[in-house]
Design a protein around this motif. Structure first.
Motif, short mmCIF file in Angstrom:
data_model
loop_
_atom_site.label_atom_id
_atom_site.label_comp_id
_atom_site.label_asym_id
_atom_site.label_seq_id
_atom_site.Cartn_x
_atom_site.Cartn_y
_atom_site.Cartn_z
N GLY A 89 1.58 15.69 -22.50
CA GLY A 89 1.82 16.75 -23.46
C GLY A 89 3.32 16.98 -23.60
N ASP A 90 3.75 18.22 -23.37
CA ASP A 90 5.18 18.53 -23.44
C ASP A 90 5.88 18.32 -22.10
N GLN A 91 5.11 18.01 -21.07
CA GLN A 91 5.66 17.81 -19.72
C GLN A 91 6.09 16.36 -19.53
N ILE A 92 7.32 16.15 -19.12
CA ILE A 92 7.77 14.80 -18.79
C ILE A 92 7.86 14.68 -17.28
N TRP A 93 7.13 13.72 -16.73
CA TRP A 93 7.17 13.46 -15.30
C TRP A 93 8.23 12.42 -15.01
N HIS A 94 9.06 12.71 -14.00
CA HIS A 94 10.16 11.83 -13.63
C HIS A 94 9.86 11.13 -12.31
N PHE A 95 10.54 10.02 -12.12
CA PHE A 95 10.35 9.22 -10.91
C PHE A 95 11.66 9.13 -10.14
N GLN A 96 11.56 9.30 -8.82
CA GLN A 96 12.71 9.08 -7.93
C GLN A 96 12.31 8.08 -6.86
N GLY A 97 13.13 7.06 -6.69
CA GLY A 97 12.85 6.04 -5.68
C GLY A 97 13.93 5.99 -4.62
N SER A 98 13.86 4.98 -3.80
CA SER A 98 14.86 4.78 -2.75
C SER A 98 15.26 3.32 -2.76
N ASP A 99 16.15 2.95 -1.85
CA ASP A 99 16.61 1.57 -1.78
C ASP A 99 15.69 0.68 -0.94
N ALA A 100 14.63 1.27 -0.40
CA ALA A 100 13.68 0.47 0.39
C ALA A 100 13.02 -0.56 -0.51
N ALA A 101 12.82 -1.76 -0.01
CA ALA A 101 12.28 -2.86 -0.81
C ALA A 101 10.93 -2.52 -1.47
N PRO A 102 9.97 -1.92 -0.74
CA PRO A 102 8.70 -1.57 -1.39
C PRO A 102 8.88 -0.54 -2.51
N ALA A 103 9.81 0.40 -2.30
CA ALA A 103 10.05 1.41 -3.33
C ALA A 103 10.65 0.79 -4.58
N ARG A 109 0.84 -1.20 0.00
CA ARG A 109 0.00 0.00 0.00
C ARG A 109 0.88 1.24 0.00
N ILE A 110 0.60 2.15 -0.92
CA ILE A 110 1.33 3.40 -1.01
C ILE A 110 0.35 4.55 -0.81
N THR A 111 0.73 5.50 0.02
CA THR A 111 -0.12 6.66 0.28
C THR A 111 0.60 7.93 -0.13
N LEU A 112 -0.20 8.91 -0.54
CA LEU A 112 0.36 10.21 -0.91
C LEU A 112 0.68 11.02 0.33
N ASN A 113 1.76 11.77 0.24
CA ASN A 113 2.22 12.59 1.36
C ASN A 113 2.75 13.89 0.79
N GLU A 114 2.38 14.99 1.39
CA GLU A 114 2.88 16.28 0.89
C GLU A 114 4.38 16.43 1.11
N ASP A 115 4.90 15.76 2.13
CA ASP A 115 6.33 15.81 2.39
C ASP A 115 7.04 14.75 1.56
N ALA A 116 8.36 14.78 1.58
CA ALA A 116 9.15 13.80 0.84
C ALA A 116 8.85 12.40 1.33
N GLY A 117 8.74 11.47 0.41
CA GLY A 117 8.46 10.09 0.77
C GLY A 117 9.52 9.16 0.23
N ALA A 118 9.24 7.87 0.32
CA ALA A 118 10.19 6.87 -0.17
C ALA A 118 10.30 6.92 -1.69
N VAL A 119 9.23 7.38 -2.34
CA VAL A 119 9.24 7.56 -3.78
C VAL A 119 8.60 8.92 -4.09
N ALA A 120 8.93 9.45 -5.24
CA ALA A 120 8.41 10.77 -5.60
C ALA A 120 8.33 10.92 -7.10
N PHE A 121 7.37 11.71 -7.55
CA PHE A 121 7.27 12.13 -8.94
C PHE A 121 7.53 13.62 -9.00
N GLY A 122 8.18 14.05 -10.09
CA GLY A 122 8.48 15.47 -10.22
C GLY A 122 9.31 15.75 -11.44
#
Length: 217
Positions: free
Chosen positions: A50-64, A27-40
């Motif tokens: 469109g012209d916007q490319i969304w990027h993903f940043q993860g962590s070394d945590a197993a669920p991430a 289960r993954i929940t959204l958080n306004e603060d930094a989390g184990a994973v992030a889009f940006g």
């Protein structure tokens, strides 16, 4: 998970996250603060809006790591592209990063380039009609080398290519010859401005016509 408000407001995560949880039990929940994973705007390119490319940043945590593997799998990509609010596909995983072609800017003096080419290179290479009968027959002519796809690179850095490195010195660029490895012939000494002039001159030469490829019957 954290994500920009603009992405959250599309309703995308209400589509994406339950499908990941159903598949993995994570289960993954959204958080306004930094989390184990992030889009940006930073990280691994994930999908396009469109012209916007969304990027993903993860962590070394197993669920991430599990989420990242799923997100970039065929199933994950299909889930991303399956988000169609109002029947319109909002995102695409077909991300093509356009290569920026280097523009080769020629700024040298062509007149100087011809003079230097004849004086310094002409003892081995046919530069033009002026030294056609004075060069070494086994070395390629300037016109022939001008027909090569990588001619700019060859002429710009010829002094580090064999055999030139053994007898060529570029002022303020190349190191002096080692005492135990002197130049085997009278050294060719040039400045960077003269190298640029040679390149400019070669750019003005008509490439040799090599004819059509040989057809083997």
């Amino acid at each position: 998970m954290s994500a920009p408000k603009a992405l959250v407001d599309t309703g995308f995560f209400k589509h994406l996250l339950p499908r990941f949880s159903l598949k993995t039990g994570i289960r993954i929940t959204l958080n306004e603060d930094a989390g184990a994973v992030a889009f940006g705007a930073d990280g691994r390119p994930a999908f396009r809006q469109g012209d916007q490319i969304w990027h993903f940043q993860g962590s070394d945590a197993a669920p991430a790591l599990r989420f990242e593997d799923w997100l970039f799998s065929d199933v994950g990509k299909g889930t991303i592209e399956g988000f169609k609010p109002g029947g319109t596909q909002l995102f695409s995983t077909d991300i093509v990063v356009a290569a920026v072609e280097d523009v080769f800017e020629i700024t040298g003096d062509t007149v100087l380039g011809e003079k230097v080419s004849l004086g310094k290179c002409g003892r081995c290479h046919v530069v033009n009609e002026q030294n056609k009968m004075k060069a070494i027959g086994s070395t390629p002519s300037f016109a022939l080398m001008r027909s090569f796809d990588d001619w700019e690179a060859r002429f710009t850095a010829f002094y580090v290519l064999k055999p030139h490195a053994a007898f060529t010195q570029i002022e303020d660029v190349t190191a002096p010859f080692a005492e135990n490895l002197p130049s085997p012939i009278s050294p060719i000494e040039l400045t960077l401005a003269e190298v640029e002039a040679i390149v400019a001159y070669v750019a003005s030469i008509e490439p040799a016509d090599l004819g059509a490829p040989i057809q083997i019957q």
